[in-house]
Scaffold this motif. Structure first.
Motif, mmCIF file in Angstrom:
data_model
loop_
_atom_site.group_PDB
_atom_site.id
_atom_site.type_symbol
_atom_site.label_atom_id
_atom_site.label_comp_id
_atom_site.label_asym_id
_atom_site.label_seq_id
_atom_site.Cartn_x
_atom_site.Cartn_y
_atom_site.Cartn_z
ATOM 1 N N GLY A 24 0.807 -1.212 0.000
ATOM 2 C CA GLY A 24 0.000 0.000 0.000
ATOM 3 C C GLY A 24 0.837 1.258 0.000
ATOM 4 O O GLY A 24 0.468 2.269 -0.599
ATOM 5 N N LEU A 25 1.997 1.235 0.663
ATOM 6 C CA LEU A 25 2.876 2.402 0.672
ATOM 7 C C LEU A 25 3.365 2.739 -0.728
ATOM 8 O O LEU A 25 3.366 3.899 -1.146
ATOM 9 C CB LEU A 25 4.074 2.143 1.601
ATOM 10 N N VAL A 26 3.782 1.717 -1.456
ATOM 11 C CA VAL A 26 4.231 1.943 -2.839
ATOM 12 C C VAL A 26 3.050 2.346 -3.708
ATOM 13 O O VAL A 26 3.145 3.269 -4.536
ATOM 14 C CB VAL A 26 4.912 0.678 -3.397
ATOM 15 N N GLY A 27 1.927 1.682 -3.529
ATOM 16 C CA GLY A 27 0.742 2.002 -4.326
ATOM 17 C C GLY A 27 0.222 3.398 -4.075
ATOM 18 O O GLY A 27 -0.296 4.049 -4.989
ATOM 19 N N PHE A 28 0.371 3.888 -2.846
ATOM 20 C CA PHE A 28 -0.085 5.238 -2.533
ATOM 21 C C PHE A 28 0.675 6.274 -3.354
ATOM 22 O O PHE A 28 0.092 7.245 -3.839
ATOM 23 C CB PHE A 28 0.090 5.516 -1.039
ATOM 24 N N GLU A 29 1.989 6.064 -3.506
ATOM 25 C CA GLU A 29 2.782 7.003 -4.307
ATOM 26 C C GLU A 29 2.312 6.999 -5.751
ATOM 27 O O GLU A 29 2.188 8.051 -6.388
ATOM 28 C CB GLU A 29 4.267 6.636 -4.223
ATOM 29 N N ARG A 30 2.034 5.818 -6.297
ATOM 30 C CA ARG A 30 1.552 5.728 -7.687
ATOM 31 C C ARG A 30 0.169 6.366 -7.822
ATOM 32 O O ARG A 30 -0.132 7.030 -8.810
ATOM 33 C CB ARG A 30 1.492 4.264 -8.136
ATOM 34 N N GLU A 31 -0.674 6.163 -6.820
ATOM 35 C CA GLU A 31 -2.016 6.761 -6.830
ATOM 36 C C GLU A 31 -1.905 8.283 -6.738
ATOM 37 O O GLU A 31 -2.610 9.017 -7.446
ATOM 38 C CB GLU A 31 -2.825 6.225 -5.652
ATOM 39 N N TRP A 32 -1.027 8.762 -5.884
ATOM 40 C CA TRP A 32 -0.829 10.202 -5.700
ATOM 41 C C TRP A 32 -0.337 10.853 -6.992
ATOM 42 O O TRP A 32 -0.667 12.001 -7.286
ATOM 43 C CB TRP A 32 0.176 10.428 -4.575
ATOM 44 N N SER A 33 0.445 10.089 -7.767
ATOM 45 C CA SER A 33 0.988 10.612 -9.023
ATOM 46 C C SER A 33 0.070 10.359 -10.215
ATOM 47 O O SER A 33 0.464 10.568 -11.361
ATOM 48 C CB SER A 33 2.370 9.995 -9.295
ATOM 49 N N ASN A 34 -1.150 9.886 -9.937
ATOM 50 C CA ASN A 34 -2.174 9.668 -10.980
ATOM 51 C C ASN A 34 -1.741 8.668 -12.048
ATOM 52 O O ASN A 34 -1.911 8.898 -13.244
ATOM 53 C CB ASN A 34 -2.544 11.007 -11.649
ATOM 54 N N ALA A 36 -1.856 4.626 -13.671
ATOM 55 C CA ALA A 36 -2.933 3.651 -13.909
ATOM 56 C C ALA A 36 -3.031 2.621 -12.786
ATOM 57 O O ALA A 36 -4.117 2.300 -12.313
ATOM 58 C CB ALA A 36 -2.705 2.959 -15.253
ATOM 59 N N ALA A 37 -1.895 2.067 -12.386
ATOM 60 C CA ALA A 37 -1.877 1.083 -11.307
ATOM 61 C C ALA A 37 -1.608 1.810 -9.996
ATOM 62 O O ALA A 37 -0.507 2.318 -9.787
ATOM 63 C CB ALA A 37 -0.799 0.024 -11.571
ATOM 64 N N GLY A 38 -2.608 1.868 -9.140
ATOM 65 C CA GLY A 38 -2.487 2.671 -7.927
ATOM 66 C C GLY A 38 -2.507 1.855 -6.655
ATOM 67 O O GLY A 38 -1.971 0.747 -6.583
ATOM 68 N N LEU A 39 -3.165 2.388 -5.655
ATOM 69 C CA LEU A 39 -3.150 1.820 -4.306
ATOM 70 C C LEU A 39 -3.673 0.389 -4.276
ATOM 71 O O LEU A 39 -2.998 -0.533 -3.802
ATOM 72 C CB LEU A 39 -3.978 2.714 -3.377
ATOM 73 N N ARG A 40 -4.874 0.180 -4.784
ATOM 74 C CA ARG A 40 -5.490 -1.148 -4.689
ATOM 75 C C ARG A 40 -4.720 -2.191 -5.485
ATOM 76 O O ARG A 40 -4.559 -3.334 -5.040
ATOM 77 C CB ARG A 40 -6.943 -1.076 -5.167
ATOM 78 N N THR A 41 -4.244 -1.809 -6.679
ATOM 79 C CA THR A 41 -3.498 -2.761 -7.507
ATOM 80 C C THR A 41 -2.248 -3.246 -6.796
ATOM 81 O O THR A 41 -1.963 -4.458 -6.745
ATOM 82 C CB THR A 41 -3.111 -2.113 -8.846
ATOM 83 N N HIS A 42 -1.485 -2.329 -6.210
ATOM 84 C CA HIS A 42 -0.250 -2.713 -5.549
ATOM 85 C C HIS A 42 -0.522 -3.531 -4.283
ATOM 86 O O HIS A 42 0.228 -4.470 -3.977
ATOM 87 C CB HIS A 42 0.572 -1.457 -5.207
ATOM 88 N N ILE A 43 -1.573 -3.183 -3.560
ATOM 89 C CA ILE A 43 -1.925 -3.976 -2.379
ATOM 90 C C ILE A 43 -2.284 -5.401 -2.777
ATOM 91 O O ILE A 43 -1.818 -6.381 -2.172
ATOM 92 C CB ILE A 43 -3.093 -3.314 -1.609
ATOM 93 N N LEU A 44 -3.096 -5.540 -3.813
ATOM 94 C CA LEU A 44 -3.515 -6.870 -4.257
ATOM 95 C C LEU A 44 -2.331 -7.703 -4.742
ATOM 96 O O LEU A 44 -2.233 -8.905 -4.446
ATOM 97 C CB LEU A 44 -4.562 -6.743 -5.363
ATOM 98 N N VAL A 45 -1.424 -7.069 -5.491
ATOM 99 C CA VAL A 45 -0.253 -7.796 -5.992
ATOM 100 C C VAL A 45 0.612 -8.266 -4.830
ATOM 101 O O VAL A 45 1.070 -9.414 -4.795
ATOM 102 C CB VAL A 45 0.565 -6.906 -6.955
ATOM 103 N N CYS A 46 0.825 -7.384 -3.846
ATOM 104 C CA CYS A 46 1.687 -7.741 -2.725
ATOM 105 C C CYS A 46 1.055 -8.827 -1.856
ATOM 106 O O CYS A 46 1.732 -9.784 -1.452
ATOM 107 C CB CYS A 46 1.975 -6.490 -1.886
ATOM 108 N N ILE A 47 -0.236 -8.699 -1.575
ATOM 109 C CA ILE A 47 -0.929 -9.732 -0.796
ATOM 110 C C ILE A 47 -0.926 -11.059 -1.553
ATOM 111 O O ILE A 47 -0.685 -12.129 -0.971
ATOM 112 C CB ILE A 47 -2.372 -9.295 -0.476
ATOM 113 N N GLY A 48 -1.211 -11.002 -2.828
ATOM 114 C CA GLY A 48 -1.233 -12.228 -3.639
ATOM 115 C C GLY A 48 0.109 -12.926 -3.654
ATOM 116 O O GLY A 48 0.190 -14.155 -3.525
ATOM 117 N N SER A 49 1.180 -12.145 -3.803
ATOM 118 C CA SER A 49 2.519 -12.734 -3.800
ATOM 119 C C SER A 49 2.836 -13.358 -2.449
ATOM 120 O O SER A 49 3.405 -14.453 -2.368
ATOM 121 C CB SER A 49 3.559 -11.668 -4.135
ATOM 122 N N ALA A 50 2.463 -12.657 -1.371
ATOM 123 C CA ALA A 50 2.694 -13.197 -0.032
ATOM 124 C C ALA A 50 1.907 -14.492 0.178
ATOM 125 O O ALA A 50 2.428 -15.465 0.741
ATOM 126 C CB ALA A 50 2.308 -12.160 1.022
#
Length: 231
Positions: A24-34, A36-50
């Motif tokens: 979510g920390l990485v995704g927040f930066e992408r979301e803040w910078s507008n 395509a892949a933002g907060l939810r995408t990065h959270i899902l990828v990280c959780i899925g990988s874990a």
């Protein structure tokens, strides 16, 4: 059963939540910078990988004592690293010579690696990687923009009255200032009088020369408008 192949529910929950937080920390930066892949995408990828890493290590513990079974915790993890590419490819877009989305694609790939680290219990590496990624995305992005702002491509939109030689005069003025035109398109407008709109992608080495050139072009006869955009 060997304890290295088992994990309790509390530790499992902590790892999944940690993956969500770091992703979510990485995704927040992408979301803040507008992007395509933002907060939810990065959270899902990280959780899925874990989750896949946890499955790879602990999900088949009932087969540990089978004589014909050989445990390989890295097998599913390897598939994550290669399979995550389809998400990264979806974030990359190309418009002519301009390519965007590479940083977001890389962040998705790195978040997958962070999730694998968290799932394997390699928490220090996961946190350290997240910190370095955030520094790269926040601080280094600003430093790069500061260093490269004078060498970026810009778009000039120049409106000229449709008179013979006007387009050539504009190109001459740009050439005298050492400004290279990399792409051009023309669009004719018919209002009170015929006007040609020139869209020029230019490569700039010195913003001072560009400003001088824009001022000279703006003062030319038959130039009705001029606009500059950063590409």
């Amino acid at each position: 059963m060997n304890s290295i192949w088992t994990i309790n529910e509390i530790d499992l929950t902590i790892r999944v939540l940690t993956a969500a937080a770091l992703g979510g920390l990485v995704g927040f930066e992408r979301e803040w910078s507008n992007h395509a892949a933002g907060l939810r995408t990065h959270i899902l990828v990280c959780i899925g990988s874990a989750a896949i890493m946890l499955l790879s290590i602990y999900g088949f513990n009932q087969f540990v004592n089978e004589s014909n079974v050989r445990m390989d915790p890295a097998r599913l993890a390897a598939q994550v690293i290669s399979g995550i590419g389809f998400l990264g490819a979806g974030a990359i877009m190309r418009d002519g010579s301009k390519v965007s989305g590479l940083t977001t694609a890389a962040s998705i790939w790195v978040v997958a690696a962070i999730g694998l680290c968290v799932g394997a219990g390699f928490l220090f590496a996961a946190v350290l990687t997240t910190v370095i990624v955030l520094i790269s995305l926040f601080a280094l992005n600003k430093l790069e923009n500061q260093m490269m702002r004078h060498r970026r491509h810009r778009q000039l939109i120049i409106g000229v009255i449709d008179k013979p030689g006007m387009i050539g005069n504009v190109f001459t003025q740009l050439g005298e200032q050492g400004i290279q035109v990399t792409k051009m398109s023309l669009h004719n407008k018919y209002e009170d009088q015929p006007v040609t709109e020139m869209k020029l992608s230019v490569k700039v080495k010195s913003h001072i020369r560009l400003n001088q050139s824009i001022e000279l072009i703006n003062n030319m006869e038959h130039v009705v408008s001029i606009e500059i955009n950063l590409l």
